[in-house]
Design a protein around this motif. Structure first.
Motif, mmCIF file in Angstrom:
data_model
loop_
_atom_site.group_PDB
_atom_site.id
_atom_site.type_symbol
_atom_site.label_atom_id
_atom_site.label_comp_id
_atom_site.label_asym_id
_atom_site.label_seq_id
_atom_site.Cartn_x
_atom_site.Cartn_y
_atom_site.Cartn_z
ATOM 1 N N TRP A 139 4.630 -19.928 22.212
ATOM 2 C CA TRP A 139 3.557 -19.468 23.116
ATOM 3 C C TRP A 139 4.218 -18.731 24.281
ATOM 4 N N LEU A 140 4.368 -17.417 24.147
ATOM 5 C CA LEU A 140 5.114 -16.646 25.147
ATOM 6 C C LEU A 140 4.143 -15.968 26.111
ATOM 7 N N LYS A 141 3.341 -16.760 26.813
ATOM 8 C CA LYS A 141 2.359 -16.166 27.741
ATOM 9 C C LYS A 141 3.067 -15.811 29.042
ATOM 10 N N SER A 142 3.233 -14.509 29.265
ATOM 11 C CA SER A 142 3.958 -14.066 30.448
ATOM 12 C C SER A 142 3.683 -12.584 30.656
ATOM 13 N N ALA A 143 3.681 -12.143 31.912
ATOM 14 C CA ALA A 143 3.519 -10.713 32.212
ATOM 15 C C ALA A 143 4.890 -10.031 32.365
ATOM 16 N N LYS A 144 5.938 -10.816 32.218
ATOM 17 C CA LYS A 144 7.283 -10.260 32.398
ATOM 18 C C LYS A 144 7.543 -9.146 31.371
ATOM 19 N N ASN A 145 8.072 -8.040 31.818
ATOM 20 C CA ASN A 145 8.370 -6.883 30.951
ATOM 21 C C ASN A 145 7.132 -6.377 30.197
ATOM 22 N N SER A 146 5.967 -6.581 30.758
ATOM 23 C CA SER A 146 4.740 -6.144 30.095
ATOM 24 C C SER A 146 4.054 -5.107 30.981
ATOM 25 N N HIS A 147 3.802 -3.935 30.413
ATOM 26 C CA HIS A 147 3.342 -2.822 31.251
ATOM 27 C C HIS A 147 2.149 -2.113 30.641
ATOM 28 N N GLU A 148 1.319 -1.518 31.530
ATOM 29 C CA GLU A 148 0.271 -0.610 31.078
ATOM 30 C C GLU A 148 0.905 0.725 30.693
ATOM 31 N N ALA A 149 0.205 1.436 29.811
ATOM 32 C CA ALA A 149 0.661 2.786 29.457
ATOM 33 C C ALA A 149 0.369 3.773 30.595
ATOM 34 N N ARG A 150 -0.714 3.496 31.318
ATOM 35 C CA ARG A 150 -1.159 4.384 32.398
ATOM 36 C C ARG A 150 -0.032 4.651 33.404
ATOM 37 N N GLY A 151 0.234 5.909 33.611
ATOM 38 C CA GLY A 151 1.238 6.281 34.611
ATOM 39 C C GLY A 151 2.674 6.246 34.104
ATOM 40 N N LYS A 152 2.897 5.777 32.873
ATOM 41 C CA LYS A 152 4.270 5.773 32.340
ATOM 42 C C LYS A 152 4.581 7.158 31.782
ATOM 43 N N THR A 153 5.862 7.480 31.729
ATOM 44 C CA THR A 153 6.255 8.802 31.235
ATOM 45 C C THR A 153 6.643 8.714 29.769
ATOM 46 N N LEU A 154 5.937 9.516 28.963
ATOM 47 C CA LEU A 154 6.270 9.616 27.532
ATOM 48 C C LEU A 154 7.081 10.897 27.347
ATOM 49 N N GLY A 155 8.278 10.768 26.788
ATOM 50 C CA GLY A 155 9.133 11.931 26.537
ATOM 51 C C GLY A 155 9.133 12.245 25.051
ATOM 52 N N ILE A 156 8.636 13.425 24.694
ATOM 53 C CA ILE A 156 8.529 13.809 23.278
ATOM 54 C C ILE A 156 9.640 14.804 22.953
ATOM 55 N N ILE A 157 10.435 14.473 21.956
ATOM 56 C CA ILE A 157 11.510 15.380 21.530
ATOM 57 C C ILE A 157 11.044 16.074 20.256
ATOM 58 N N GLY A 158 10.829 17.385 20.338
ATOM 59 C CA GLY A 158 10.265 18.142 19.222
ATOM 60 C C GLY A 158 8.763 18.259 19.413
ATOM 61 N N TYR A 159 8.320 19.383 19.996
ATOM 62 C CA TYR A 159 6.896 19.543 20.352
ATOM 63 C C TYR A 159 6.226 20.459 19.337
ATOM 64 N N GLY A 160 6.321 20.049 18.044
ATOM 65 C CA GLY A 160 5.648 20.820 16.994
ATOM 66 C C GLY A 160 4.282 20.220 16.726
ATOM 67 N N SER A 161 3.888 20.191 15.456
ATOM 68 C CA SER A 161 2.546 19.713 15.111
ATOM 69 C C SER A 161 2.346 18.265 15.559
ATOM 70 N N ILE A 162 3.297 17.388 15.219
ATOM 71 C CA ILE A 162 3.120 15.971 15.541
ATOM 72 C C ILE A 162 3.335 15.731 17.031
ATOM 73 N N GLY A 163 4.415 16.292 17.566
ATOM 74 C CA GLY A 163 4.722 16.088 18.982
ATOM 75 C C GLY A 163 3.569 16.517 19.874
ATOM 76 N N SER A 164 2.969 17.667 19.594
ATOM 77 C CA SER A 164 1.897 18.157 20.467
ATOM 78 C C SER A 164 0.605 17.357 20.266
ATOM 79 N N GLN A 165 0.371 16.888 19.038
ATOM 80 C CA GLN A 165 -0.808 16.031 18.787
ATOM 81 C C GLN A 165 -0.649 14.707 19.541
ATOM 82 N N LEU A 166 0.557 14.151 19.493
ATOM 83 C CA LEU A 166 0.838 12.913 20.231
ATOM 84 C C LEU A 166 0.641 13.131 21.728
ATOM 85 N N SER A 167 1.051 14.296 22.187
ATOM 86 C CA SER A 167 0.920 14.646 23.598
ATOM 87 C C SER A 167 -0.532 14.544 24.043
#
Ligand SMILES: NC(=O)c1ccc[n+]([C@@H]2O[C@H](COP(=O)([O-])OP(=O)(O)OC[C@H]3O[C@@H](n4cnc5c(N)ncnc54)[C@H](O)[C@@H]3O)[C@@H](O)[C@H]2O)c1
Ligand SMILES: O=C(O)[C@H](O)COP(=O)(O)O
Length: 416
Positions: A139-167
């Motif tokens: 039972w690992l109930k903890s907020a430690k190392n647990s983050h929202e996606a909001r405001g985090k930086t996603l770095g995409i390497i290769g901005y082709g069809s998949i990279g840009s769709q993910l973007s």
């Protein structure tokens, strides 16, 4: 030099790796009845034996079509990759034999982008480890190392069809998106292209790879690159197993340098579902391991089956090579009431004039002619009167530098 004129029922099609039934249905509807449909890939020896009388082959990412296989593929007319990647095919070996290779460049783009986005969220919350513990009764109930996606930086390497769709998808969830590509790419939404791989690695909380397997991308993420990533950041690879040095990734995860990883593709992948999967990433906490299923959704597979089988049928019926990944691209009109000759030759001066000379010497009137070349080969398509198909085939096969000639009879001949 191959010289071909075949009735559709004699054209043998081999589909491997569980290509979707939609492809079989499409081929049958188009009159191609001689289809062998296998659920797995074949080892090289079996493939070499089997391919000698095959005219069209359909594969996915596992089947290796190398020089030795092409050498044995005496009758092969075209290859369909029922996937995006074509690195499993020796494209040059196909080209020099006059064999066009087709793929489905967009059909599973969305499936990969959705998976990666889901993985990014799961890893930011430490879900793989928490889920694993719960399965074991923990039972690992903890907020430690647990983050929202909001405001985090996603770095995409290769901005082709998949990279840009993910973007697009990830920005709508609140990620700040940056990307690195060797080509200047139009940014989707508020995403920003960065000038170097190093800058991306230093800024991103989540790094996701979407480059093809090329000499320049092989092992592009190793110890030095991982060392540039932010502490506790996340690496996702759903591109090719050759892009990341897997031992370096395993070390960084074991040392706690990275918070997690999701890996769908591996330097060595099992040949089939029965073979054991071996990887230094096995057993590591907060690592999502998936068996190369980024594009494996029913929606994507059905669409791929339709798209690639259509390309094979169009080439076989009509000679059109549009969107081939290795061949001069020619878009051709229908040829009712005429026979169509496809002539593939070395791209050297004088071949076209020799073609026209031999046709003229044989009193064969040209009703239409189309030419496209690339640096290695020339592709000439010639429409002639129905009475001259076989004579023209014989004449064209005598032309110097000919690699391959086919005659496509007008539709009425197929039916008769
Ligand atoms: N896991 C899966 O099931 C799955 C499914 C589909 C595709 N893939 C893989 O994903 C890859 C990408 O697919 P795509 O459709 O987005 O391809 P794409 O060709 O549309 O995009 C690739 C991008 O990478 C860029 N690129 C090339 N070399 C680079 C480098 N050295 N550094 C940075 N950028 C570079 C290109 O300029 C291009 O923009 C495919 O080639 C395939 O190998 C995997
Ligand atoms: O290149 C692709 O499209 C992916 O790697 C998927 O390959 P698969 O069809 O073998 O799953």
């Amino acid at each position: 030099m191959a010289k071909t004129s075949l009735d559709k029922s004699k054209i043998k099609i081999l589909l491997l790796e569980g290509v979707h039934q939609s492809a079989v249905d499409n081929l049958l509807n188009a009159g191609y009845t001689n289809i062998e449909h296998l659920p797995t890939s074949l080892d090289e020896a079996t493939l070499i034996e089997k391919i000698s009388d095959v005219h069209f082959i359909g594969i996915r990412s596992r089947t290796q079509l190398n020089e030795r296989v092409f050498e044995a593929a005496e009758k092969l007319v075209a290859v369909g990759c029922f996937c995006i990647g074509t690195n499993q095919v020796d494209l040059d070996a196909a080209l020099v034999r006059g064999i066009p290779v087709f793929n489905a460049p967009f059909s599973n783009t969305r499936s990969v982008a959705e998976l990666v986005l889901a993985e990014a969220i799961m890893l930011l919350r430490g879900i793989p480890e928490k889920s694993h513990r719960a399965h074991q009764g923990g039972w690992l109930k903890s907020a430690k190392n647990s983050h929202e996606a909001r405001g985090k930086t996603l770095g995409i390497i290769g901005y082709g069809s998949i990279g840009s769709q993910l973007s697009v998808l990830s920005e709508s969830l609140g990620f700040d998106v940056i990307y690195y590509d060797v080509v200047t790419k139009l940014a989707m939404g508020n995403a920003r292209q960065v000038a170097s791989l190093e800058e991306l690695l230093a800024r991103a909380d989540v790094v996701s790879l979407h480059v093809p397997d090329l000499a320049s991308t092989r092992w592009m993420i190793g110890e030095a690159e991982i060392a540039l990533m932010k502490p506790d950041s996340i690496l996702i690879n759903a591109s090719r197993g050759s892009v990341v040095v897997i031992e370096a990734l395993a070390e960084a995860l074991e040392a706690g340098r990275l918070a997690g990883a999701a890996v769908d593709v591996f330097p060595v992948e099992p040949k089939g579902n029965e073979e054991e999967f071996v990887s230094p990433l096995r057993g590591l906490a907060n690592v999502i391991l998936t068996p190369h299923i980024g594009g494996s959704t029913l929606e994507a597979q059905e669409n791929i089956g339709i798209e690639v089988s259509e390309k094979l049928v169009t080439y076989s019926d009509n000679g059109t090579t549009v969107s081939s990944v290795n061949f001069p691209e020619v878009a051709l009109p229908a040829h009712p009431g005429k026979h169509r000759l496809l002539h593939i030759h070395d791209n050297v001066p004088g071949v076209l004039s020799e073609i026209n000379r031999v046709l003229s010497e044989n009193d064969i009137n040209i009703l239409g002619q189309y030419l496209q070349t690339n640096e290695r080969i020339g592709y000439v398509v010639i429409d002639v009167d129905k009475d001259y198909g076989t004579r023209a085939l014989d004449a064209l096969s005598q032309v110097s530098h000919t690699k391959r000639v086919r005659v496509l009879y007008s539709e009425s001949s197929f039916q008769g």
